[in-house]
Design a protein around this motif. Structure first.
Motif, mmCIF file in Angstrom:
data_model
loop_
_atom_site.group_PDB
_atom_site.id
_atom_site.type_symbol
_atom_site.label_atom_id
_atom_site.label_comp_id
_atom_site.label_asym_id
_atom_site.label_seq_id
_atom_site.Cartn_x
_atom_site.Cartn_y
_atom_site.Cartn_z
ATOM 1 N N VAL A 228 103.783 149.058 -13.937
ATOM 2 C CA VAL A 228 103.235 148.150 -14.967
ATOM 3 C C VAL A 228 104.364 147.865 -15.971
ATOM 4 O O VAL A 228 105.006 148.789 -16.477
ATOM 5 C CB VAL A 228 102.022 148.797 -15.665
ATOM 6 N N GLY A 229 104.604 146.589 -16.239
ATOM 7 C CA GLY A 229 105.807 146.192 -16.969
ATOM 8 C C GLY A 229 105.914 146.733 -18.380
ATOM 9 O O GLY A 229 106.977 147.142 -18.836
ATOM 10 N N ARG A 230 104.788 146.709 -19.095
ATOM 11 C CA ARG A 230 104.817 147.166 -20.482
ATOM 12 C C ARG A 230 103.603 148.046 -20.711
ATOM 13 O O ARG A 230 102.478 147.678 -20.362
ATOM 14 C CB ARG A 230 104.780 145.957 -21.417
ATOM 15 N N ILE A 231 103.825 149.224 -21.284
ATOM 16 C CA ILE A 231 102.727 150.138 -21.559
ATOM 17 C C ILE A 231 102.805 150.564 -23.019
ATOM 18 O O ILE A 231 103.801 151.150 -23.455
ATOM 19 C CB ILE A 231 102.774 151.386 -20.645
ATOM 20 N N GLY A 232 101.760 150.234 -23.765
ATOM 21 C CA GLY A 232 101.654 150.708 -25.144
ATOM 22 C C GLY A 232 100.810 151.971 -25.156
ATOM 23 O O GLY A 232 99.784 152.045 -24.481
ATOM 24 N N ILE A 233 101.261 152.965 -25.907
ATOM 25 C CA ILE A 233 100.570 154.255 -25.939
ATOM 26 C C ILE A 233 100.150 154.560 -27.369
ATOM 27 O O ILE A 233 101.002 154.709 -28.248
ATOM 28 C CB ILE A 233 101.483 155.370 -25.399
ATOM 29 N N VAL A 234 98.829 154.606 -27.577
ATOM 30 C CA VAL A 234 98.295 154.801 -28.925
ATOM 31 C C VAL A 234 97.798 156.233 -29.056
ATOM 32 O O VAL A 234 96.884 156.641 -28.327
ATOM 33 C CB VAL A 234 97.116 153.829 -29.186
ATOM 34 N N ASP A 235 98.394 156.990 -29.941
ATOM 35 C CA ASP A 235 97.907 158.344 -30.219
ATOM 36 C C ASP A 235 98.539 158.819 -31.511
ATOM 37 O O ASP A 235 99.761 158.739 -31.678
ATOM 38 C CB ASP A 235 98.251 159.304 -29.063
ATOM 39 N N LEU B 68 108.152 150.917 -22.690
ATOM 40 C CA LEU B 68 107.157 151.813 -23.287
ATOM 41 C C LEU B 68 107.136 151.637 -24.792
ATOM 42 O O LEU B 68 108.189 151.621 -25.434
ATOM 43 C CB LEU B 68 107.484 153.256 -22.924
ATOM 44 N N GLU B 69 105.926 151.455 -25.319
ATOM 45 C CA GLU B 69 105.800 151.244 -26.760
ATOM 46 C C GLU B 69 104.847 152.262 -27.353
ATOM 47 O O GLU B 69 103.628 152.122 -27.227
ATOM 48 C CB GLU B 69 105.287 149.822 -27.032
ATOM 49 N N PRO B 70 105.382 153.317 -27.993
ATOM 50 C CA PRO B 70 104.497 154.282 -28.637
ATOM 51 C C PRO B 70 103.919 153.727 -29.941
ATOM 52 O O PRO B 70 104.639 153.094 -30.712
ATOM 53 C CB PRO B 70 105.413 155.479 -28.910
ATOM 54 N N TYR B 71 102.623 153.924 -30.112
ATOM 55 C CA TYR B 71 101.969 153.602 -31.395
ATOM 56 C C TYR B 71 101.440 154.917 -31.962
ATOM 57 O O TYR B 71 100.324 155.316 -31.625
ATOM 58 C CB TYR B 71 100.786 152.654 -31.204
ATOM 59 N N PRO B 72 102.210 155.600 -32.815
ATOM 60 C CA PRO B 72 101.749 156.894 -33.326
ATOM 61 C C PRO B 72 100.773 156.713 -34.484
ATOM 62 O O PRO B 72 100.991 157.219 -35.588
ATOM 63 C CB PRO B 72 103.050 157.581 -33.762
ATOM 64 N N VAL B 73 99.721 155.971 -34.202
ATOM 65 C CA VAL B 73 98.732 155.653 -35.251
ATOM 66 C C VAL B 73 97.335 155.947 -34.739
ATOM 67 O O VAL B 73 97.098 156.005 -33.529
ATOM 68 C CB VAL B 73 98.796 154.159 -35.657
#
Lengths: 67, 257
Positions: free
Chosen positions: B54-61, B102-107
Motif C-alpha cells: 500500500v503506497g501510503r500508510i498513516g498511523i494514528v496513535d 509512512l506517516e505517523p500521527y502521534p495524536v
C-alpha cells in the motif's frame, strides 16, 4: 506477436513477468516467451495452462494465447 | 505507474496469485490507508498493508509502548517501551518495506481532527480499542466517503466488518446504540490473547486489501464473528438503516476501487 526473453529468470519471477505481459494483451492475442530448460520450461507452461490460456511449446519457446 | 524490478521481486508471490494482477498491485501502490491505533489489531493490520505494498500508510496513535502491550502488539519490542507507538510502528514498517510512505500521527483521534485525518484516504482500518473512538472513526469515514474496516477483539472473540459509506451498512447502522462509557470493558480492562488479536487484525488487512484492489468480496453488509476458543465463525447480515445519523445522507461513493 509479443515476445519476451525470460532466459536466466528463475521461477516464479519468469511467470510474474509473463503474466504482466499477458495483462497488456487482449483475448486471443499471443505472447511467446523463451525460458531456460528444466524447472522454468516445466513450470511456466503449466502455470499458464492453469489460468486457462492455450499453450504450445516449441523447444525453449512457449507460446501463450490469452484466453 | 509501473513497478520497479525490486517491487516485482518483493511482491512476486502475490503477483503470481491467479486472483492478483499487476493492475491490482499498481492500485495498491497508488492507495492511501489510515490505520487508527497500532496496538493489538493495528500491529498485524499495518504490517500486512505495508508488506503488500500500500503506497501510503498513516498511523494514528497517541500512546506510548508499555510492557503490558508486548504480548499482543508484535510491532513493538521490549527496547521500544516508553517510545511513541505511532513513530515506532513507522520505523519498523519502513524497515519492512521502504517502498511505502509512512506517516505517523502521534495524536489522539478527536471529533476535531478525525475528518481531516481520514479525508483523502482510500481506506480506513479501525484498530482502536474503545467504543467512543470506533463510532468517531465510523462517523468521520462516512462523512468523508472513505471505505472502512471495523473490528473489535475481546478475550477470545472477535468481529470484523467492512463498510462502503453510502452503499453498505455502516457500524452505526449495525450497532445504532452506543454503549454508555464504561459499560463494556475495553481490552485495557479485560483480557485479550495476542494470537486472537493477530487473527482479527490480519483479517482487517485482508479486507482492506480487497477493498483497495477489487479482488474478492469484502464483508459488506456482513459481520464476521469469530470465536477463538473453538474457531467457529458466524456471519451476521446487516443492512443500511434509514435515517442513520452517520451514513443516511452520504451519497454512494464512486465505483472507483
Amino acid at each position: 506477436m509479443r515476445t519476451l526473453d525470460l532466459t536466466g529468470v528463475i521461477c516464479p519471477m519468469n511467470w510474474v513477468r509473463a503474466r504482466l505481459a499477458l495483462e497488456g494483451l487482449g483475448p486471443g492475442e499471443a505472447l511467446t516467451v523463451r525460458v531456460d530448460p528444466g524447472e522454468p520450461l516445466e513450470s511456466l507452461p503449466r502455470s499458464a495452462e492453469e489460468e486457462g490460456h492455450d499453450v504450445t511449446i516449441d523447444g525453449d519457446r512457449v507460446t501463450i494465447v490469452k484466453r | 505507474m509501473t513497478l520497479s524490478d525490486s517491487e516485482l521481486e518483493r511482491y512476486s508471490r502475490q503477483l503470481v496469485m491467479p486472483e492478483w494482477s499487476g493492475e491490482a498491485q499498481e492500485r495498491l501502490k497508488r492507495a492511501s490507508a489510515i490505520v487508527v491505533g497500532v496496538g493489538a489489531l493495528g500491529s498485524p493490520a499495518a504490517t500486512y498493508l505495508a508488506a503488500a505494498g500500500v503506497g501510503r500508510i498513516g498511523i494514528v496513535d497517541s500512546d506510548a509502548v508499555e510492557l503490558s502491550n508486548l504480548h499482543r502488539q508484535p510491532l513493538h519490542y521490549t527496547p521500544d517501551v516508553g517510545g511513541a507507538k505511532a513513530e515506532n510502528a513507522a520505523v519498523k514498517l519502513s524497515f519492512l518495506n521502504p517502498e511505502v510512505q509512512l506517516e505517523p500521527y502521534p495524536v489522539r483521534l478527536e471529533p476535531t481532527n478525525a475528518g481531516p485525518i481520514v479525508a483523502g484516504a482510500d481506506v480506513v482500518v479501525d484498530c482502536s480499542d474503545s467504543f467512543a473512538t470506533r463510532y468517531l472513526v465510523n462517523d468521520a469515514s462516512c462523512a468523508e466517503g472513505v471505505a472502512l474496516v471495523e473490528a473489535g477483539v475481546l478475550g477470545l472473540s472477535g468481529l470484523v466488518t467492512s463498510i462502503r459509506p453510502g452503499r453498505s451498512a455502516c457500524y452505526r447502522c449495525a450497532f445504532p446504540v452506543e454503549p454508555p462509557e464504561g459499560s463494556v470493558p475495553s481490552c485495557r480492562e479485560a483480557g485479550v490473547l495476542g494470537a486472537m488479536a493477530g487473527i482479527v487484525g490480519s483479517i482487517q488487512a485482508l479486507e482492506a486489501l480487497k477493498l483497495l484492489t477489487g479482488v474478492g468480496e469484502p464483508l459488506l453488509d456482513r459481520i464476521l464473528q469469530l470465536d477463538g476458543a473453538d474457531l467457529r465463525q458466524t456471519i451476521v447480515a446487516t443492512e443500511r438503516r434509514a435515517g442513520c445519523p452517520a451514513c443516511a445522507a452520504v451519497p454512494a461513493a464512486a465505483e472507483s476501487r
